[in-house]
Design a protein around this motif. Structure first.
Motif, PDB file in Angstrom:
ATOM      1  N   ARG A 103       0.969  -1.161  -0.114  1.00  0.00           N
ATOM      2  CA  ARG A 103      -0.037  -0.040  -0.128  1.00  0.00           C
ATOM      3  C   ARG A 103       0.981   1.243  -0.016  1.00  0.00           C
ATOM      4  N   THR A 104       2.113   1.069   0.543  1.00  0.00           N
ATOM      5  CA  THR A 104       2.954   2.278   0.646  1.00  0.00           C
ATOM      6  C   THR A 104       3.025   2.649  -0.762  1.00  0.00           C
ATOM      7  N   PHE A 105       3.455   1.818  -1.449  1.00  0.00           N
ATOM      8  CA  PHE A 105       3.967   2.462  -2.972  1.00  0.00           C
ATOM      9  C   PHE A 105       2.808   2.977  -3.814  1.00  0.00           C
ATOM     10  N   LEU A 106       1.536   3.159  -3.232  1.00  0.00           N
ATOM     11  CA  LEU A 106       0.532   3.930  -3.998  1.00  0.00           C
ATOM     12  C   LEU A 106       0.556   5.287  -3.948  1.00  0.00           C
ATOM     13  N   GLY A 107       1.593   5.639  -3.067  1.00  0.00           N
ATOM     14  CA  GLY A 107       1.781   7.290  -2.950  1.00  0.00           C
ATOM     15  C   GLY A 107       2.902   7.548  -3.557  1.00  0.00           C
ATOM     16  N   PHE A 108       3.550   6.763  -4.353  1.00  0.00           N
ATOM     17  CA  PHE A 108       4.455   7.186  -5.368  1.00  0.00           C
ATOM     18  C   PHE A 108       4.074   6.958  -6.816  1.00  0.00           C
ATOM     19  N   GLY A 109       4.735   7.867  -7.843  1.00  0.00           N
ATOM     20  CA  GLY A 109       4.223   7.956  -8.974  1.00  0.00           C
ATOM     21  C   GLY A 109       4.102   6.772  -9.860  1.00  0.00           C
ATOM     22  N   ARG A 110       4.999   5.690  -9.778  1.00  0.00           N
ATOM     23  CA  ARG A 110       4.524   4.148 -10.370  1.00  0.00           C
ATOM     24  C   ARG A 110       4.835   3.290  -9.005  1.00  0.00           C
ATOM     25  N   PRO A 111       3.876   2.420  -8.520  1.00  0.00           N
ATOM     26  CA  PRO A 111       4.200   1.492  -7.541  1.00  0.00           C
ATOM     27  C   PRO A 111       4.996   0.408  -7.837  1.00  0.00           C
ATOM     28  N   VAL A 112       6.378   0.772  -7.872  1.00  0.00           N
ATOM     29  CA  VAL A 112       7.322  -0.441  -7.981  1.00  0.00           C
ATOM     30  C   VAL A 112       8.202  -0.544  -6.587  1.00  0.00           C
ATOM     31  N   THR A 113       8.509  -1.808  -6.434  1.00  0.00           N
ATOM     32  CA  THR A 113       9.589  -1.957  -5.329  1.00  0.00           C
ATOM     33  C   THR A 113      10.359  -3.320  -5.850  1.00  0.00           C
ATOM     34  N   ARG A 114      11.432  -3.495  -4.921  1.00  0.00           N
ATOM     35  CA  ARG A 114      12.357  -4.577  -5.140  1.00  0.00           C
ATOM     36  C   ARG A 114      12.399  -5.396  -4.299  1.00  0.00           C
ATOM     37  N   CYS A 115      12.074  -6.675  -4.067  1.00  0.00           N
ATOM     38  CA  CYS A 115      12.167  -7.432  -2.893  1.00  0.00           C
ATOM     39  C   CYS A 115      13.614  -8.049  -2.575  1.00  0.00           C
ATOM     40  N   TYR A 116      13.829  -8.595  -1.731  1.00  0.00           N
ATOM     41  CA  TYR A 116      15.209  -9.493  -1.786  1.00  0.00           C
ATOM     42  C   TYR A 116      15.090 -10.872  -2.424  1.00  0.00           C
ATOM     43  N   THR A 117      15.939 -11.776  -2.145  1.00  0.00           N
ATOM     44  CA  THR A 117      15.900 -12.975  -2.873  1.00  0.00           C
ATOM     45  C   THR A 117      15.288 -14.202  -1.925  1.00  0.00           C
ATOM     46  N   ALA A 419       2.793  16.028 -12.251  1.00  0.00           N
ATOM     47  CA  ALA A 419       2.782  17.071 -10.934  1.00  0.00           C
ATOM     48  C   ALA A 419       2.768  16.007  -9.644  1.00  0.00           C
ATOM     49  N   VAL A 420       3.001  16.756  -8.662  1.00  0.00           N
ATOM     50  CA  VAL A 420       3.016  15.633  -7.333  1.00  0.00           C
ATOM     51  C   VAL A 420       1.573  15.701  -6.762  1.00  0.00           C
ATOM     52  N   PRO A 421       0.786  14.867  -6.551  1.00  0.00           N
ATOM     53  CA  PRO A 421      -0.578  14.926  -6.197  1.00  0.00           C
ATOM     54  C   PRO A 421      -0.328  14.996  -4.582  1.00  0.00           C
ATOM     55  N   PRO A 422      -1.619  15.247  -3.736  1.00  0.00           N
ATOM     56  CA  PRO A 422      -1.630  15.195  -2.629  1.00  0.00           C
ATOM     57  C   PRO A 422      -1.453  13.699  -1.947  1.00  0.00           C
ATOM     58  N   HIS A 423      -0.970  13.672  -0.895  1.00  0.00           N
ATOM     59  CA  HIS A 423      -0.616  12.245  -0.211  1.00  0.00           C
ATOM     60  C   HIS A 423      -1.829  11.374  -0.211  1.00  0.00           C
ATOM     61  N   PRO A 424      -1.783  10.175  -0.027  1.00  0.00           N
ATOM     62  CA  PRO A 424      -2.968   9.259   0.284  1.00  0.00           C
ATOM     63  C   PRO A 424      -3.645   9.551   1.375  1.00  0.00           C
ATOM     64  N   TRP A 447       0.688   5.620   5.264  1.00  0.00           N
ATOM     65  CA  TRP A 447       1.002   7.055   4.963  1.00  0.00           C
ATOM     66  C   TRP A 447       0.242   7.894   6.167  1.00  0.00           C
ATOM     67  N   ALA A 448       0.166   7.500   7.335  1.00  0.00           N
ATOM     68  CA  ALA A 448      -0.462   8.235   8.663  1.00  0.00           C
ATOM     69  C   ALA A 448       0.685   9.127   9.298  1.00  0.00           C
ATOM     70  N   SER A 449       0.395  10.425   9.415  1.00  0.00           N
ATOM     71  CA  SER A 449       1.629  11.012  10.020  1.00  0.00           C
ATOM     72  C   SER A 449       1.163  11.182  11.581  1.00  0.00           C
ATOM     73  N   SER A 450      -0.004  10.918  11.976  1.00  0.00           N
ATOM     74  CA  SER A 450      -0.290  11.013  13.372  1.00  0.00           C
ATOM     75  C   SER A 450      -1.780  10.257  13.606  1.00  0.00           C
ATOM     76  N   ILE A 502      -4.540  10.400  10.809  1.00  0.00           N
ATOM     77  CA  ILE A 502      -4.536  11.705   9.909  1.00  0.00           C
ATOM     78  C   ILE A 502      -3.413  11.668   8.954  1.00  0.00           C
ATOM     79  N   GLY A 503      -3.720  11.917   7.902  1.00  0.00           N
ATOM     80  CA  GLY A 503      -2.844  11.601   6.766  1.00  0.00           C
ATOM     81  C   GLY A 503      -1.931  13.069   6.659  1.00  0.00           C
ATOM     82  N   GLU A 504      -0.694  13.079   5.790  1.00  0.00           N
ATOM     83  CA  GLU A 504       0.189  13.963   5.689  1.00  0.00           C
ATOM     84  C   GLU A 504      -0.166  15.322   5.347  1.00  0.00           C
TER      85      GLU A 504
END
Length: 530
Positions: A103-117, A419-424, A447-450, A502-504
């Motif tokens: 879910r974290t990567f939904l807050g970035f431009g393209r939801p991509v990550t690299r796992c470990y082996t 453009a950078v959109p609002p945070h999730p 994506w909670a800040s508090s 509460i979000g960012e």
């Protein structure tokens, strides 16, 4: 290439083993959600979150080495990215933590990550994905429980339309004492039935090559027990990477090995990209990529790992070498920069040179026990958490991480000209009791800040709710807890609790489940149900 000697040109030399709460009055009363029973730690939580529509199209690459996905209208959507590595994504026994990561990567431009082996049974790993060699069936022994963790990760990626770069096996690990996940040497010992790996060349020993291809076959032919999709057919995989930090004495993995493995991967996953997992650890970029690999139609992506600010200057050259042959370039790992601004400088260098993506080392998610997972690399270097916190009194948190995460997020949109959109808006937290009912805890919201902790002395009623605490969950796992003694002393012994994230950007998330506590009795230092 240049004056480099191919790692296929000669036999290698002999290898050496190597918070306190304050009562605050709310400005309004909450809408009380329908009661939901707590989710067990062993089960994926059913929580609402704004996921993107699943495109389920494979990530593709142009002849110029540019990543894209096809749109429903038949056009191209560029798929360049800037995010973080997720080392625990397929090595976590808590589905909550895996889904929080994705879910974290939904807050970035393209939801991509690299796992470990894949992990292998080894000195520091008793239970692993690869447990040994089955001498009766002549296949690798794979632990079903560990493999189901990969199932959860891939199914979660499908739910959130995230993409994963998946390195298959680890090579570099330092010393045997720091062999945390297992490596190619452990595969040698398993397959040969010996206690020592010396004397066997993983790259050229025919039995080891064929056995590694069999491991690839077992992996890519596995059918996900959740999604029912064969791994080799899953568009959640952006690329199968031949391994992590593969090298042959300051040279990349031999071209003969890489090409044979890449062709085998392509035979099992014809729609998925292949990435060379070599990391030559050579200051001369010309010596870090085999020409035969660059020329091969079976390898689409190449990468390098960068640690320390001095590496920023070489990115352009690495990208240029790969682009010359129509390959995409990924900065597979980077970080450990002493200056915050160097993170933005590095990602700008990747973008300007025409690189397709960069991944900071590394991200840790919320913990199922409350708080966050943490990890230290030594020398005061720690993993990052989203959205980032300026926490100076918790040593497991880098006080710079809020700025670093913000820089990554900005770069993730900038690299695609967006453009950078609002945070999730954060999803709902989950409240539960710990330590025999003496402590109130919650599993955090992505994506909670508090958070606001609400209490009602009238039980699970529509009126009478008030906020008694506003705080963050920026603490290591298991350390987020409110002692019920003080709350009970102030508010009475029959209470209901719920938490809202509460979000960012100040967005209010959905309320958690309502946790109602009945009549209590004191038992030494714990509060337990009567």
């Amino acid at each position: 290439m240049g004056n480099c000697v191919s790692s296929d040109a000669h036999e290698p030399p002999k290898q050496q083993p190597e918070s306190s709460s304050t009562i605050e009055q709310p400005s309004g009363k909450p809408h009380i959600p329908a009661y939901q029973p707590p989710t067990l730690m062993s089960e994926p939580p059913q929580v609402p979150f704004e996921s993107r529509p699943m495109s389920r199209s494979f990530v593709k690459i142009t002849q110029k080495g540019e990543l894209y996905v096809e749109t429903p209208e038949g056009g191209k959507k560029w798929f360049r990215f800037a995010t973080l590595n997720s080392p625990e994504l397929i090595d976590s026994h808590e589905p909550f933590e895996q889904l929080d990561t994705l879910r974290t990567f939904l807050g970035f431009g393209r939801p991509v990550t690299r796992c470990y082996t894949l992990t292998t049974k080894s000195r520091n790993k008793d239970i692993a994905h690869v447990m040994g060699w089955d001498w009766d069936r002549n296949v690798w022994k794979l632990d079903e429980g560990e493999m189901k963790m990969i199932d959860t990760a891939l199914a979660g990626a499908g739910k959130y339309d995230a993409r994963i770069i998946f390195p298959i096996i680890n090579q570099d690990f330092g010393s045997e004492e720091t062999n945390w996940v297992g490596n190619t040497r452990d595969l040698i010992k398993m397959r040969k039935g010996v206690d020592k790996w010396e004397g066997v060349d993983f790259w050229r020993d025919r039995q080891m090559i064929d056995s590694f291809k069999l491991l690839v076959t077992q992996l890519l032919n596995r059918v996900n027990t959740i999604s029912k999709v064969r791994y080799g057919d899953d568009p959640s995989i952006l690329a199968w990477e031949t391994g992590n930090e593969l090298n042959a004495f300051q040279r990349p993995a031999p071209a003969s090995w890489t090409l044979e493995i890449a062709k085998h991967i392509r035979s099992l996953a014809p729609n998925t990209l292949v990435m060379d997992g070599s990391f030559a650890r050579n200051d001369d970029p010309e010596c870090c990529y085999e020409k035969a690999v660059l020329q091969s139609p079976d390898v689409h992506l190449l990468s390098y790992h960068y640690y320390g600010s001095g590496d920023i200057k070489r990115v352009k050259k690495d990208v240029e070498i790969c682009k010359k042959y129509g390959k995409g370039f990924i900065a597979g790992e980077f970080g450990f920069f002493s200056k915050i601004e160097d993170y933005a400088k590095f990602m700008n260098a990747v973008e300007s040179a025409g690189g397709q993506g960069s991944l900071v080392w590394s991200l840790r998610p919320h913990s199922a026990k409350g708080g966050f997972k943490t990890h230290g690399e030594g020398n005061g270097i720690y993993s990052y958490h989203v959205p980032g916190f300026t926490t100076y009194n918790v040593p497991e948190f880098d006080p710079r991480e809020k700025q670093i995460v913000a820089a990554i997020r900005k770069a993730s949109y900038k690299i695609n000209g967006e453009a950078v959109p609002p945070h999730p808006t954060p999803n709902a937290p989950e409240v539960f009791l710990a330590d025999n009912g003496s402590k109130l805890v919650w599993r955090g919201s992505t994506w909670a800040s508090s958070y606001e902790l609400w209490v009602n002395a009238k039980g699970n009623a529509q009126t009478g709710w008030e906020v008694i605490s506003r705080n963050t969950d920026a603490v290591p796992e298991g350390q987020l807890a409110f002692e019920l003694h003080s709350i009970l002393a102030q508010k009475g012994r029959d209470l209901s609790f719920m938490v809202r994230a509460i979000g960012e950007d100040g967005h209010e998330g959905t309320f958690s489940n309502v946790l109602t506590i009945g009549t209590f009795q004191q038992n030494e230092s714990h509060t337990v149900l009567a």
